[in-house]
Design a protein around this motif. Structure first.
Motif, PDB file in Angstrom:
ATOM      1  N   VAL A   1     -13.672 -10.250  -7.243  1.00  0.00           N
ATOM      2  CA  VAL A   1     -12.229  -9.834  -6.899  1.00  0.00           C
ATOM      3  C   VAL A   1     -11.196 -10.114  -7.871  1.00  0.00           C
ATOM      4  CG1 VAL A   1     -10.186  -9.938  -5.421  1.00  0.00           C
ATOM      5  CG2 VAL A   1     -12.546 -10.010  -4.316  1.00  0.00           C
TER       6      VAL A   1
ATOM      7  N   ARG B   1      -8.398  -1.749   0.576  1.00  0.00           N
ATOM      8  CA  ARG B   1      -7.085  -0.573   0.742  1.00  0.00           C
ATOM      9  C   ARG B   1      -6.106  -0.820  -0.308  1.00  0.00           C
ATOM     10  NH1 ARG B   1      -4.826  -1.174   5.990  1.00  0.00           N
ATOM     11  NH2 ARG B   1      -3.388   0.700   5.412  1.00  0.00           N
ATOM     12  N   LYS B   2      -5.949  -2.177  -0.721  1.00  0.00           N
ATOM     13  CA  LYS B   2      -4.552  -2.110  -1.557  1.00  0.00           C
ATOM     14  C   LYS B   2      -5.238  -1.839  -3.073  1.00  0.00           C
ATOM     15  CE  LYS B   2      -2.969  -6.559  -0.444  1.00  0.00           C
ATOM     16  NZ  LYS B   2      -2.559  -7.637  -0.780  1.00  0.00           N
ATOM     17  N   PHE B   3      -6.329  -2.326  -3.330  1.00  0.00           N
ATOM     18  CA  PHE B   3      -6.929  -1.958  -4.612  1.00  0.00           C
ATOM     19  C   PHE B   3      -7.216  -0.422  -4.908  1.00  0.00           C
ATOM     20  CE2 PHE B   3      -8.129  -6.586  -5.160  1.00  0.00           C
ATOM     21  CZ  PHE B   3      -7.707  -6.755  -6.427  1.00  0.00           C
TER      22      PHE B   3
ATOM     23  N   VAL C   1     -10.709  -7.742   8.673  1.00  0.00           N
ATOM     24  CA  VAL C   1      -9.411  -7.216   8.245  1.00  0.00           C
ATOM     25  C   VAL C   1      -8.702  -7.427   7.159  1.00  0.00           C
ATOM     26  CG1 VAL C   1      -7.123  -7.057   9.294  1.00  0.00           C
ATOM     27  CG2 VAL C   1      -8.848  -6.628  10.893  1.00  0.00           C
ATOM     28  N   PHE C   2      -8.705  -8.682   6.836  1.00  0.00           N
ATOM     29  CA  PHE C   2      -8.283  -9.392   5.394  1.00  0.00           C
ATOM     30  C   PHE C   2      -8.913  -8.663   4.306  1.00  0.00           C
ATOM     31  CE2 PHE C   2      -6.721 -13.407   7.739  1.00  0.00           C
ATOM     32  CZ  PHE C   2      -5.412 -12.946   7.806  1.00  0.00           C
ATOM     33  N   PHE C   3     -10.532  -8.668   4.373  1.00  0.00           N
ATOM     34  CA  PHE C   3     -10.865  -7.980   2.953  1.00  0.00           C
ATOM     35  C   PHE C   3     -10.661  -6.403   3.129  1.00  0.00           C
ATOM     36  CE2 PHE C   3     -14.508  -6.335   0.865  1.00  0.00           C
ATOM     37  CZ  PHE C   3     -14.475  -7.292  -0.430  1.00  0.00           C
TER      38      PHE C   3
ATOM     39  N   THR D   1      -7.987  -5.070   4.121  1.00  0.00           N
ATOM     40  CA  THR D   1      -6.628  -4.616   3.758  1.00  0.00           C
ATOM     41  C   THR D   1      -6.598  -4.740   2.217  1.00  0.00           C
ATOM     42  OG1 THR D   1      -6.019  -5.671   5.858  1.00  0.00           O
ATOM     43  CG2 THR D   1      -4.210  -5.344   4.118  1.00  0.00           C
ATOM     44  N   MET D   2      -7.306  -5.907   1.704  1.00  0.00           N
ATOM     45  CA  MET D   2      -7.322  -6.134   0.179  1.00  0.00           C
ATOM     46  C   MET D   2      -7.961  -4.823  -0.448  1.00  0.00           C
ATOM     47  SD  MET D   2      -8.819  -9.143  -1.812  1.00  0.00           S
ATOM     48  CE  MET D   2     -10.343  -8.944  -1.654  1.00  0.00           C
TER      49      MET D   2
ATOM     50  N   ASN E   1      -6.230   4.777  -7.228  1.00  0.00           N
ATOM     51  CA  ASN E   1      -5.899   5.913  -6.967  1.00  0.00           C
ATOM     52  C   ASN E   1      -4.374   6.292  -7.766  1.00  0.00           C
ATOM     53  OD1 ASN E   1      -7.856   6.409  -5.296  1.00  0.00           O
ATOM     54  ND2 ASN E   1      -6.467   6.573  -3.426  1.00  0.00           N
ATOM     55  N   ARG E   2      -3.449   5.509  -7.710  1.00  0.00           N
ATOM     56  CA  ARG E   2      -2.282   5.589  -8.394  1.00  0.00           C
ATOM     57  C   ARG E   2      -2.395   5.748  -9.900  1.00  0.00           C
ATOM     58  NH1 ARG E   2       3.267   4.640  -6.948  1.00  0.00           N
ATOM     59  NH2 ARG E   2       4.415   4.219  -8.814  1.00  0.00           N
TER      60      ARG E   2
ATOM     61  N   ALA F   1      -5.741   1.892  -3.252  1.00  0.00           N
ATOM     62  CA  ALA F   1      -4.429   2.672  -3.588  1.00  0.00           C
ATOM     63  C   ALA F   1      -3.836   2.434  -5.042  1.00  0.00           C
ATOM     64  CB  ALA F   1      -3.211   2.065  -2.740  1.00  0.00           C
ATOM     65  N   ALA F   2      -4.038   1.232  -5.663  1.00  0.00           N
ATOM     66  CA  ALA F   2      -3.595   1.050  -6.900  1.00  0.00           C
ATOM     67  C   ALA F   2      -4.566   1.904  -8.017  1.00  0.00           C
ATOM     68  CB  ALA F   2      -3.905  -0.349  -7.333  1.00  0.00           C
TER      69      ALA F   2
ATOM     70  N   ILE G   1       0.943  -1.314   0.020  1.00  0.00           N
ATOM     71  CA  ILE G   1      -0.037   0.003  -0.070  1.00  0.00           C
ATOM     72  C   ILE G   1       1.021   1.423   0.080  1.00  0.00           C
ATOM     73  CG2 ILE G   1      -1.637   1.282   1.378  1.00  0.00           C
ATOM     74  CD1 ILE G   1      -2.701  -1.238   2.343  1.00  0.00           C
TER      75      ILE G   1
ATOM     76  N   SER H   1      -9.110  -7.398 -10.063  1.00  0.00           N
ATOM     77  CA  SER H   1      -7.678  -7.558 -10.310  1.00  0.00           C
ATOM     78  C   SER H   1      -7.262  -7.395 -11.841  1.00  0.00           C
ATOM     79  CB  SER H   1      -7.307  -8.670  -9.811  1.00  0.00           C
ATOM     80  OG  SER H   1      -5.874  -9.087  -9.846  1.00  0.00           O
TER      81      SER H   1
ATOM     82  N   GLN I   1       4.179   8.462  -5.330  1.00  0.00           N
ATOM     83  CA  GLN I   1       4.691   8.764  -6.958  1.00  0.00           C
ATOM     84  C   GLN I   1       4.846  10.107  -7.056  1.00  0.00           C
ATOM     85  OE1 GLN I   1       1.954   8.887 -10.215  1.00  0.00           O
ATOM     86  NE2 GLN I   1       0.240   7.930  -8.712  1.00  0.00           N
TER      87      GLN I   1
ATOM     88  N   ILE J   1      -8.400 -15.483   3.633  1.00  0.00           N
ATOM     89  CA  ILE J   1      -9.908 -15.617   4.129  1.00  0.00           C
ATOM     90  C   ILE J   1     -10.437 -16.971   3.823  1.00  0.00           C
ATOM     91  CG2 ILE J   1     -12.308 -14.857   3.487  1.00  0.00           C
ATOM     92  CD1 ILE J   1     -11.207 -12.080   2.921  1.00  0.00           C
TER      93      ILE J   1
ATOM     94  N   GLU K   1      -5.113 -11.718  -0.007  1.00  0.00           N
ATOM     95  CA  GLU K   1      -5.864 -11.889   1.187  1.00  0.00           C
ATOM     96  C   GLU K   1      -7.240 -12.744   0.910  1.00  0.00           C
ATOM     97  OE1 GLU K   1      -4.635  -8.877   0.590  1.00  0.00           O
ATOM     98  OE2 GLU K   1      -3.405  -8.349   2.131  1.00  0.00           O
TER      99      GLU K   1
END
Lengths: 80, 260
Positions: free
Chosen positions: B233, B155-157, B148-150, B152-153, B162-163, B159-160, A37, B237, A43, A71, A67
């Motif tokens: 998901v 948040r990663k997506f 929490v796992f979901f 976090t995933m 947004n980038r 962030a990607a 993250i 991806s 960037q 799960i 993840e």
């Protein structure tokens, strides 16, 4: 007598550590996900073609869905 | 003296859970003493709050979709209008018109980003509710970990995505500069619009994944329902990777423009 105090102290310290480890386990996030993250959030602002290209080349999108297997493991171990 | 302190310490250690339980019992007793209508009211308030969050999310989603569509059409029309006028307009006027258009687009995109952020926040607000629903089927610990796992995933997506949006904005800024020195950027602009569309699709798929996850938490067989979540998901991806590839194609096409 000193030994008794020492034993109690050790037990208390271990109990405190166990408590924090147990609490933290509930919200454990793999450090690799956090670093992914952080990496995605960093960037540049430049609009030079070479800078944009560089940021595109350092955009790593592998394992974004890692993840999902975590799960699945939770469900498997729950045995429902 | 030391023995007394030791005895006191050990007694405290042994009985403290009992005190805690007693305290808990008091709390339970107090809760039971509460008049029934008050509890009913709390349940109803909770229901209303849930419905409100759901409604808010749906409204935001619709608004975002409409704005994205409107922005796409608007940008295309205005660009074509400027292109048609470019032959007759004085260079200064043309530059001014382009600047106004760019400012408008920038403003609308900023508003869209803000709305997307609000929509994402409503998902985070629902975490407690999802854990509550899921802990009836799993243990509380497991329900929390799944959340929490979901989360976090997600948040990663996010962030990607947004980038990628940021990279698209930077490419846009570069193309504007090329346009100012009369280079032909129309093909690259169209390719960039398409890349932005794929980014929007990735975001929409992520929304669907969140909805399926919420449905999974409430389902009687969450483990089986999770297969649906997994499928969506996988789409998120793929779309994210497609958008990335599309941006690489756009930046490669700009190399040709700079050599014109």
């Amino acid at each position: 007598m000193k030994k008794a105090w020492l034993s109690i102290l050790i037990i208390v310290v271990l109990a405190v550590i166990a408590y924090f480890v147990y609490s933290y386990r509930n919200v454990l996030i793999p450090s690799s996900s956090e670093s992914a993250i952080n990496q995605l959030e960093v960037q540049g602002n430049s609009d030079e073609v070479s800078d944009i290209e560089n940021d595109l080349n350092t955009t790593f999108l592998k394992g974004l869905d890692s993840e999902v297997s975590d799960i699945e493991k939770e469900f498997e171990s729950a045995g429902i | 003296m030391n023995r007394r302190i030791l005895a006191l310490f050990v007694s405290l250690a042994v009985f403290s859970p009992a005190f805690a339980l007693a305290h808990e019992d008091d709390a339970v007793a107090q809760a039971q003493e509460k008049p029934v209508p008050a509890r009913k009211q709390v349940v109803e308030e909770k229901k209303a709050l849930k419905a409100d969050i759901s409604q808010k999310r749906e409204t935001l989603k619709t608004e975002i979709k409409q704005k994205q569509e409107a922005l796409k059409t608007d940008v295309k029309q205005k660009r074509e209008a400027i292109k048609a006028e470019s032959k007759t307009l004085a260079p200064e006027m043309l530059k001014e018109k382009r600047t106004v258009l760019r400012e408008d687009i920038k403003k609308e995109r900023t508003e869209l980003k803000e709305q997307i952020k609000q929509k994402r926040d409503t998902f985070k607000e629902g975490a407690k509710e999802r854990v509550e629903a899921l802990k009836n089927k799993l243990s509380e610990e497991k329900a929390k970990r799944v959340e929490v796992f979901f989360g976090t995933m997600v948040r990663k997506f996010e962030a990607a995505i947004n980038r990628l949006r940021n990279l698209a904005d930077r490419i846009d800024a570069r193309l504007d500069k090329f346009e100012d020195v009369e280079k032909d950027v129309s093909a690259s602009k169209t390719a960039l619009d398409n890349a932005r569309m794929v980014i929007d699709e990735a975001e929409s798929s992520l929304d669907r994944a969140k909805e399926e996850f919420k449905a999974m938490a409430q389902n009687e067989k969450p483990d089986e329902y999770f297969k649906k979540v997994k499928e969506v998901v996988a789409i998120v991806s793929t779309k994210t990777k497609d958008a990335h590839r599309a941006l690489i194609d756009v930046i490669n096409s700009t190399k040709g423009i700079s050599q014109q």
